[in-house]
Scaffold this active site. Structure first.
Site, PDB file in Angstrom:
ATOM      1  CD  GLN A   1      -3.325   0.131   0.648  1.00 41.97           C
ATOM      2  OE1 GLN A   1      -3.825  -0.829   1.203  1.00 41.97           O
ATOM      3  NE2 GLN A   1      -3.809   0.595  -0.495  1.00 41.97           N
TER       4      GLN A   1
ATOM      5  CB  SER B   1      -0.693  -0.379   5.375  1.00 44.29           C
ATOM      6  OG  SER B   1      -1.685  -1.186   4.824  1.00 44.29           O
ATOM      7  CB  THR B   2      -1.750  -5.160   8.488  1.00 43.01           C
ATOM      8  OG1 THR B   2      -1.068  -4.549   9.586  1.00 43.01           O
ATOM      9  CG2 THR B   2      -1.489  -6.661   8.571  1.00 43.01           C
ATOM     10  CG  HIS B   3      -3.939  -2.734   3.857  1.00 49.40           C
ATOM     11  ND1 HIS B   3      -4.419  -1.473   3.660  1.00 49.40           N
ATOM     12  CD2 HIS B   3      -4.581  -3.220   4.944  1.00 49.40           C
ATOM     13  CE1 HIS B   3      -5.310  -1.188   4.605  1.00 49.40           C
ATOM     14  NE2 HIS B   3      -5.424  -2.227   5.394  1.00 49.40           N
ATOM     15  CG  ASN B   4       1.738  -7.402   4.131  1.00 51.53           C
ATOM     16  OD1 ASN B   4       1.033  -7.236   5.118  1.00 51.53           O
ATOM     17  ND2 ASN B   4       2.999  -7.076   4.116  1.00 51.53           N
TER      18      ASN B   4
END
Lengths: 252, 586
Positions: free
Chosen positions: B347, B513-516
């Site tokens: 992100q 962000s933990t949007h890998n």
């Protein structure tokens, strides 16, 4: 202090073994025995230190008092018990990297790669304090406030070279621990009397805000509530365990 | 020596957001399902109870609900010329651990990706030509369209009781909603949350500028709601301990509140916690999975035979399990061949912080996903001609919880400590808010996941290695959109503001962000995707790989809504087609 006696007793009985195992013998100051908890006063009201020696307490007290000083806005980090907070954190899971990856091989890496020291935060505090005092030729706390600021700045900017760890690295751990301790729930031993929360107007354990969240621009001045306040029944709670906040007058 | 267990129909590896839904549905359909979760059982009682639930140090700084890196982490480097080193402490992202996975501590923002997102490459080529896309950019179409996914988005939103306001009902633009969203068949399950002061100032400003603000859709529920599984999710009380925390009220949609009450009653379902799957076992043809191997909390190794294996853990572990099991050809960035590990993306968050002298915001009264958003600068909602980048990001004034250890903004130029810092924190803690940009991230040839040659986990198995940096496209995009956010901020009229575009080298240290995403991406072409549009492995058709690992690149949104839609899409294909005739669906 908010520490149940049962837990205290357990920690006290186990400190010798853990303390010795986790700290390289060479880095233990000769004047201090690591086999005994250090029950001296320091800044914290009757704080019972588990990790720091008396000399280390003096160093950290002086340093955190510069990082978050007491001033006309209110108490600073020293008064908030931040030294004791850091001591407790260093002695516990964070200081010993309980949830961190510790396998080698080790390399310094790039700044983008983050924490790469083979030393735990506990070891870093012990060794850095010793090396800084050696470098200064006298204990940090004996310097004038202005000189202390200069030393901290040099650590922050990497200008004061330490042997065992990049000085910036130690400084960042110290600053992070200071801010954590100033604003964490008082159950951890810092933020005494909720001085960090009172400084910024944070109410701590939250009440039900359903009817307040859309009161636009209206200051919310509540007496902050800690976890211990709830556990010890000092604040009334609703059926889900949310406190009923008490409004206070705030001057600012 | 592994103990061989009694065969089951389905082995679900990872009991989080996707695994709980698939397990429930397939168990109910009559299949014998085993859920293997490497972490522990977690539920509102006793894990998320008051007053402990409101402890910022414990949940945000000590990562109570997140992955224990002493057991397993990833290694990281910015590019293939560097040596990857282990992520020794959590920083940039915070994966979950235990039943419910990261959906216990998620921030609850629940989007549908734009129709454009699913056709990124073909629509960009059609509108701008090939020069708009960087030569090494590997962003691609998903192999599935928004229209195909619409009913599955709907199903997920109603399962999780998402609170929001429709902007496009069957093609009709609805005032107050997002006019850029794809057409939806009906409104959200629940009305939007209330509007905070920050949200209202943002709303007034952007309306004046001609933009169309709308409430951010969220899984923090605006009212009590009972879903199709009979689970009741409570109404949010705006306590402000939502993201990174678990909800003591059962008011945040999660596996615990929305699915597990039903799943745990399914007779055909068995949950095994502390069961760490180390491998999917293949037969000698390497084209069929025969089950999985796992290690339990006593160090015992088990072989669980299964007809169907669903990889439903976090993005990173889905990819790692494929690599460790030999499912699909590993990606080779030099030759640009292979698929597993390809198109890892992330992100590109950025922000503007606004400081005021005379306004207070009480941003600690908050909820996950509470905020107002505009979508004018997302996806391809604006003309990219001459801008030198593709993609965009949602822009929100979010009130998701100002807790002072982590959220205490000060104006740029303020020292990091000392009396001046203290004064600024005291003054601005309650007199500031942020406009956040959820910037997209394209995929590139040099960004990928593979197995690390040096570092091992707790069990002696190789760690996943992440090679990643954001590219010029992301830096240009972030600068351009963040400047747009700054124009809006100026209209609101703060005394000072910090403009923070994301232009520096990617670092694993501060939280972003933990949007890998990606690594086992979906697509229409087996040469450039690890799974087909139904999330079925091209190479081993009785393995489905479900999660954001399937995103070919990341959009300008939080990923969970799209993960939920893909889960139901894959489920439908499994139930209606695969189970009748097991084998490749395409």
């Amino acid at each position: 202090m908010e520490q149940p006696t049962g837990r205290r007793r357990f920690l006290k009985s186990s400190v010798g073994a853990i303390g010795v195992a986790a700290v390289p013998a060479a880095s233990v100051p000769a004047s201090v025995s690591a086999a005994e908890p250090h029950a001296h006063g320091g800044s914290a009201r009757a704080a019972k230190y588990m990790f720091f020696s008396a000399a280390e307490v003096a160093f950290v007290d002086a340093a955190v008092a510069r990082l978050i000083p007491a001033d006309e806005l209110g108490p600073g980090a020293k008064e908030a018990g931040v030294t004791y907070f850091i001591d407790q954190q260093l002695f516990g899971g964070w200081g010993t990297m309980a949830k961190m990856y510790r396998q080698g091989p080790y390399a310094e890496g790039t700044p983008q790669q983050g924490y790469q020291s083979p030393l735990t935060p506990q070891e870093i505090f012990r060794v850095a304090i010793r090396e800084i005092n050696q470098h200064l030729g006298k204990p940090f706390e004996k310097l004038a406030a202005k000189e202390q600021d200069e030393v901290l700045k040099n650590l922050e900017e990497g200008k004061l070279a330490l042997e065992s760890v990049p000085s910036r690295f130690f400084f960042n751990l110290l600053l992070e621990g200071t801010i954590d301790g100033f604003f964490a729930d008082p159950i951890y031993g810092g933020n005494r009397d909720k001085v960090g929360w009172k400084l910024v107007g944070f109410p701590g354990v939250a009440a039900v805000y359903t009817t307040l969240v859309d009161k636009h621009g209206v200051p919310y001045n509540a007496e902050p509530v800690s976890i211990a306040d709830m556990l010890e029944g000092r604040v009334a709670a609703d059926e889900h365990g949310h406190p009923k906040h008490v409004t206070i007058t705030r001057k600012d | 020596m592994a103990t061989r267990l009694k065969p089951v129909d389905v082995a679900v590896v990872g009991v989080g957001l996707t695994g709980t839904i698939l397990a429930k549905e397939l168990a109910e359909a009559g299949l014998k399902v085993v859920g293997l979760e490497r972490g522990r059982w977690r539920d509102t009682d006793p894990d998320f109870g008051m007053p402990y639930a409101h402890d910022e140090l414990r949940f945000v700084k000590r990562h109570e609900l997140m992955q224990d890196l002493s057991r397993e982490t990833v290694t990281f480097r910015n590019n293939a010329n560097e040596t990857a080193l282990p992520m020794r402490q959590l920083g940039s992202f915070r994966p979950g651990e235990g039943v419910g996975g990261a959906a216990v501590h998620w921030g609850a923002v629940t989007w549908r990706f734009l129709p454009w997102d699913f056709e990124t490459r073909s629509r960009t080529l059609a509108r701008y030509g090939k020069d708009q896309i960087a030569a090494d950019c590997t962003s691609q179409d998903w192999g599935v369209t928004y229209d195909e996914l619409e009913r599955y988005f709907d199903r997920f939103e109603y399962l999780y009781g998402i609170s929001g306001k429709a902007g496009n009902l069957k093609g009709k633009i609805i005032p107050g909603g997002n006019p850029f969203e794809g057409p939806r068949s009906r409104d959200y399950a629940n009305p939007p949350l209330k509007t905070t002061y920050a949200g209202s100032l943002f709303k007034q400003a952007v309306e004046k500028m001609g933009y169309k603000p709308f409430p951010t859709p969220t899984g923090a529920l605006s009212r009590q709601y009972t879903n199709e599984y009979g689970a009741t999710i409570n109404a949010c009380v705006y306590c402000g301990y939502c993201q990174f925390h678990a909800c003591e009220m059962g008011a945040k949609a999660s596996p615990q509140t929305a699915v597990l009450p039903n799943l745990m009653k399914q007779k055909n379902f068995e949950l095994r916690t502390h069961a760490n799957v180390t491998k999917v076992n293949l037969d000698s043809s390497k084209k069929r999975a025969v089950g999985v191997t796992y290690v339990d909390s006593r160090g015992r190794e088990f072989e669980q035979p299964a007809e169907l294996v669903l990889l439903t853990s976090y993005v990173l572990n889905n990819v790692r399990l494929m690599l460790m099991s030999g499912i699909g050809q590993p990606y080779d960035p030099a030759a640009n061949t292979g698929v597993v590990g390809r198109n890892y993306a992330y992100q590109t968050p950025s922000s503007v912080t606004l400081f005021f002298e005379d306004k207070v915001f009480n941003q600690f009264m908050a909820a996950g996903g509470l905020g107002m958003t505009i979508d004018e600068f997302n996806g391809d909602n604006f003309d990219h001609s001459g801008l030198g980048f593709i993609g965009g990001g949602g822009m929100s004034a979010a009130t998701t919880g100002s807790r002072p250890i982590e959220v205490r903004p000060v104006p740029r130029g303020t020292p990091r400590w000392g009396a001046e810092w203290k004064g600024a924190v005291a003054k601005y803690f309650n007199r500031s808010f942020g406009i956040a940009v959820q910037g997209a991230c394209q995929s590139y040839r040099g960004n990928y996941l593979d197995l690390d040659p040096t570092y091992r986990d707790f069990w002696g198995l190789p760690l996943l290695r992440m090679t990643f940096d954001r590219h010029e496209n992301e830096h240009k995009m972030s600068t351009w959109i963040t400047n747009k956010a700054a124009e809006i901020a100026k209209t609101i009229g703060p005394s000072k503001m910090n403009v923070n575009p994301r232009t520096e080298k990617y670092t694993i240290v501060p939280y972003q962000s933990t949007h890998n995403t990606g690594g086992a991406v979906m697509g229409a072409d087996p040469a450039t995707s690890a799974v087909n549009k139904y999330l079925q492995s091209w190479d081993v058709p009785n393995v489905f790989v479900v999660g954001a690992s399937a995103f070919p690149q990341n959009g300008g949104y939080n990923p969970t809504g799209t993960v939920g839609a893909l889960t139901f899409y894959a489920l439908d294909a499994i139930k209606t087609r695969y189970l009748k005739r097991p084998g490749a669906l395409i």
